[in-house]
Design a protein around this motif. Structure first.
Motif: not given
Length: 304
Positions: A267-270, A257-262, A294-295
């Motif tokens: 942003d800012g991840a390595l 499942k996707r994490l809706a709106g995540a 996010v999936k």
């Protein structure tokens, strides 16, 4: 009835000794850890020593993210002699005369090294693990077949001489440190430096000291059943960055499942594909942005 011990799962940093192939090290690890599922991230020649990263169990899937990391090598280049393998394991095929070597100034050597620093097009050594027509180049070369390898763009961000001395046979020996992109052949640097200087050259010693943020100082010289593996979560977070998730989010990702709106949390991840880590510090998988969501791009075993 006692429960069976958990299958090993993690990454092992090994300080490879000389005269062993990378496959030899994997075979030793398989025997010591009693598992067949072991791979490595980046071959070292038998002559070479230093850092070899092994993936064990489900963590072998993380090797694909490690193999492309930058590397650091310490090496010794002998100027004045060329070999058919560009290293000391090969057969000498050219030797410069004493006058050519005597005319070789420090300034010329420095200019030759400068020309091999930065982004360069490098033709890999003929005796390499690159596949040509489905066969390894070194197998073809050892069978007496002509091998032509295409040049590839690599980056040598550091090529420093740390010591210089005369060799016992009238040659010149350089101890060097090289920081480079994945896919760079240090043997080819030795070959090309010697060719540029008109005296020939080959590698007599090679030690890999770093892959990405992993250092040979943290590696084991001997692989035993008690060898301590670095957890998949720690490895993935170090290489890709961490993306903390809740228990519910971890379950959803594992179920596809996707994490809706995540997506904003990326942003800012390595990297664009960080490691999802659950509240217990376990690796859920590698995730990516899909629009506002996010999936999971790669799920890991539940005990990772």
């Amino acid at each position: 009835m006692p429960a069976s011990p958990a299958a090993p799962n993690g990454v092992l940093l090994v300080d490879k000794p000389p005269h062993l192939t990378s496959h030899d090290v994997v075979a030793r690890a398989r025997r010591a850890l009693n598992t067949r599922k072991i791979g490595h991230a980046g071959t070292l020649d038998p002559m070479a020593t230093g850092l070899l990263i092994l993936g064990v169990g489900p963590a072998t899937r993380l090797l694909t993210f490690i193999v492309g990391l930058g590397k650091t090598y310490e090496a010794t280049i002998r100027l004045g002699v060329s070999t058919d393998s560009d290293d000391a394991d090969g057969v000498e095929n050219q030797r410069a005369d004493a006058r050519a070597l005597a005319a070789l100034t420090d300034a010329r050597i420095a200019a030759g090294i400068a020309a091999l620093t930065g982004e360069i097009d490098q033709v890999p050594s003929t005796v390499s693990a690159i596949k040509v027509g489905g066969k390894r180049a070194y197998d073809l070369a050892r069978a007496g077949q002509e091998v032509e390898l295409a040049a590839r763009r690599v980056t040598v961000s550091r090529f420093d001489v740390t010591a210089q001395r005369p060799g016992s046979d009238g040659t010149i020996e350089l101890d060097v440190v090289v920081d480079c992109s994945s896919g760079t052949y240090i043997r080819a640097l030795a070959r090309d430096l010697g060719a540029d200087l008109g005296v020939g050259g080959h590698l007599t010693a090679l030690r890999r000291t770093r892959i990405g943020s992993f250092d040979v100082a943290d590696a084991v010289a001997e692989i035993t059943p008690a060898a301590s593996l670095v957890s998949p979560a720690e490895i993935a977070a170090s290489v890709l960055g961490a993306f903390p998730v809740t228990v519910e989010e971890a379950r959803d990702l594992r179920h596809g499942k996707r994490l809706a709106g995540a997506a904003g949390r990326l942003d800012g991840a390595l990297t664009p594909t960080p490691a999802a880590i659950d509240p217990d510090g376990r690796l859920v998988g590698i995730v990516e942005r899909r629009g506002a969501d996010v999936k999971s791009a790669m799920n890991m075993a539940g005990d990772a």
